[in-house]
Design a protein around this motif. Sequence first.
Motif, PDB file in Angstrom:
ATOM      1  N   UNK A  93       0.859  -1.186   0.000  1.00 59.72           N
ATOM      2  CA  UNK A  93       0.000   0.000   0.000  1.00 59.72           C
ATOM      3  C   UNK A  93       0.896   1.237   0.000  1.00 59.72           C
ATOM      4  N   UNK A  94       0.352   2.345  -0.431  1.00 59.94           N
ATOM      5  CA  UNK A  94       1.107   3.598  -0.407  1.00 59.94           C
ATOM      6  C   UNK A  94       0.151   4.777  -0.326  1.00 59.94           C
ATOM      7  N   UNK A  95       0.676   5.900   0.164  1.00 62.06           N
ATOM      8  CA  UNK A  95      -0.047   7.167   0.171  1.00 62.06           C
ATOM      9  C   UNK A  95       0.615   8.100  -0.830  1.00 62.06           C
ATOM     10  N   UNK A  96      -0.236   8.806  -1.603  1.00 63.13           N
ATOM     11  CA  UNK A  96       0.260   9.627  -2.686  1.00 63.13           C
ATOM     12  C   UNK A  96      -0.427  10.990  -2.638  1.00 63.13           C
ATOM     13  N   UNK A  97       0.366  12.058  -2.633  1.00 61.22           N
ATOM     14  CA  UNK A  97      -0.187  13.408  -2.736  1.00 61.22           C
ATOM     15  C   UNK A  97      -0.176  13.794  -4.207  1.00 61.22           C
ATOM     16  N   UNK A  98      -1.357  14.028  -4.754  1.00 54.82           N
ATOM     17  CA  UNK A  98      -1.481  14.336  -6.173  1.00 54.82           C
ATOM     18  C   UNK A  98      -1.192  15.809  -6.445  1.00 54.82           C
TER      19      UNK A  98
ATOM     20  N   UNK B 105      -4.596  16.476  -3.234  1.00 58.39           N
ATOM     21  CA  UNK B 105      -5.356  15.414  -2.594  1.00 58.39           C
ATOM     22  C   UNK B 105      -4.439  14.278  -2.149  1.00 58.39           C
ATOM     23  N   UNK B 106      -4.795  13.650  -1.043  1.00 62.96           N
ATOM     24  CA  UNK B 106      -4.064  12.499  -0.532  1.00 62.96           C
ATOM     25  C   UNK B 106      -4.817  11.232  -0.921  1.00 62.96           C
ATOM     26  N   UNK B 107      -4.176  10.394  -1.697  1.00 59.68           N
ATOM     27  CA  UNK B 107      -4.768   9.129  -2.110  1.00 59.68           C
ATOM     28  C   UNK B 107      -4.117   7.981  -1.348  1.00 59.68           C
ATOM     29  N   UNK B 108      -4.922   7.109  -0.792  1.00 56.74           N
ATOM     30  CA  UNK B 108      -4.430   5.852  -0.238  1.00 56.74           C
ATOM     31  C   UNK B 108      -4.644   4.780  -1.296  1.00 56.74           C
ATOM     32  N   UNK B 109      -3.592   4.081  -1.652  1.00 54.75           N
ATOM     33  CA  UNK B 109      -3.637   3.165  -2.791  1.00 54.75           C
ATOM     34  C   UNK B 109      -3.179   1.770  -2.388  1.00 54.75           C
ATOM     35  N   UNK B 110      -3.889   0.780  -2.874  1.00 55.37           N
ATOM     36  CA  UNK B 110      -3.532  -0.618  -2.660  1.00 55.37           C
ATOM     37  C   UNK B 110      -4.227  -1.429  -3.747  1.00 55.37           C
ATOM     38  N   UNK B 111      -4.151  -2.744  -3.667  1.00 55.68           N
ATOM     39  CA  UNK B 111      -4.840  -3.572  -4.647  1.00 55.68           C
ATOM     40  C   UNK B 111      -6.359  -3.400  -4.570  1.00 55.68           C
ATOM     41  N   UNK B 112      -6.874  -2.988  -3.407  1.00 58.85           N
ATOM     42  CA  UNK B 112      -8.311  -2.823  -3.220  1.00 58.85           C
ATOM     43  C   UNK B 112      -8.774  -1.372  -3.285  1.00 58.85           C
ATOM     44  N   UNK B 113      -7.889  -0.444  -2.998  1.00 59.77           N
ATOM     45  CA  UNK B 113      -8.250   0.972  -2.938  1.00 59.77           C
ATOM     46  C   UNK B 113      -7.453   1.738  -3.992  1.00 59.77           C
ATOM     47  N   UNK B 114      -8.142   2.352  -4.935  1.00 54.60           N
ATOM     48  CA  UNK B 114      -7.488   3.005  -6.070  1.00 54.60           C
ATOM     49  C   UNK B 114      -6.473   2.073  -6.746  1.00 54.60           C
TER      50      UNK B 114
ATOM     51  N   UNK C 204      -5.873   1.045  -9.790  1.00 59.00           N
ATOM     52  CA  UNK C 204      -5.181   1.424 -11.017  1.00 59.00           C
ATOM     53  C   UNK C 204      -4.018   2.366 -10.723  1.00 59.00           C
ATOM     54  N   UNK C 205      -4.233   3.289  -9.800  1.00 63.00           N
ATOM     55  CA  UNK C 205      -3.142   4.192  -9.405  1.00 63.00           C
ATOM     56  C   UNK C 205      -2.051   3.396  -8.692  1.00 63.00           C
ATOM     57  N   UNK C 206      -2.458   2.476  -7.816  1.00 62.44           N
ATOM     58  CA  UNK C 206      -1.493   1.650  -7.103  1.00 62.44           C
ATOM     59  C   UNK C 206      -0.610   0.874  -8.074  1.00 62.44           C
ATOM     60  N   UNK C 207      -1.237   0.286  -9.097  1.00 68.44           N
ATOM     61  CA  UNK C 207      -0.476  -0.521 -10.052  1.00 68.44           C
ATOM     62  C   UNK C 207       0.643   0.288 -10.697  1.00 68.44           C
TER      63      UNK C 207
END
Length: 284
Positions: free
Chosen positions: A45-50, A54-63, A65-68
């Motif tokens: 998982x990772x957190x990304x500031x766009x 905005x702060x996006x939390x990304x993983x295989x289940x959350x966002x 496509x961005x996580x990939x």
Amino acid sequence: MALAREGLSLTNMGDIMEQTVAGATSTGTHGTGRDSASTAAQIRALELVTADGHLLTCSEKENPEVFAAARIGLGALGVITAITFAVEPVFLLTAREEPMTFDRVTSEFDALHAENEHFEFYWFPHTDNCNTKRNNRSAGPAAPPGRISGWVEDELLSNGLPARLLAGQGGAAGRPRARQGLSRALSARTYTDIPYKVFTSPRRVRFVEMEYALPREAAVAALREVKAMVERSPLKVSFPVEVRTAPADDIPLSTASGRETAYIAVHLYRGRPTGRTSPRWSGS
């Protein structure tokens, strides 16, 4: 080191001791591995500031496509502020370092890759000498290198003498002969320690690096052609050529995306002209 203090470890690591987490993952830093992939492939998982804040939390289940894409994103998707890695209890690795001839290591490359969890080697141009390293999990006990022998191998032979040679002392024409002597000086050794002490090593010699990623089955033919090219050219190559592998992963910008990969890396001392205006600094 921080993970080891908590009794934990990554499954695989790159070979340079000091790297930043976001930089190592975003640029695809990798070590060598039959089954275990790059640092980025170990992200869960990772957190990304766009760009719009905005702060996006990304993983295989959350966002997903961005996580990939963001696992190796070169900073193009935003600023990574937090990463969750897959870790495991700290374990022991036995490292077996052994000189081999170029012909032997290339003819046995597939077997050496298949038989070892982590296999890599260095070929010393202008010679038929290679130095191989096989890392495999061990039940122990720990048996780290002796203080004196470790200093000789890791500091004197791998950092101190190369720094003098690569800085140009002795003249360009003498460097291949000096490299022949250095390649013969590296001796076989076996030691057992926790992962970061086996996977990584200090890099006192600063260099730029160009690394080619190609299908693993093409590695031997490509390396043989590199050797033939060096032998028929006027080049005076001082740095060893590094060969590593990685399993296929599912990261779009990964050099191992969708295929088993081999890497052939060539290096140049930082003080030598590169002929390029913006060299890529090595992070692997």
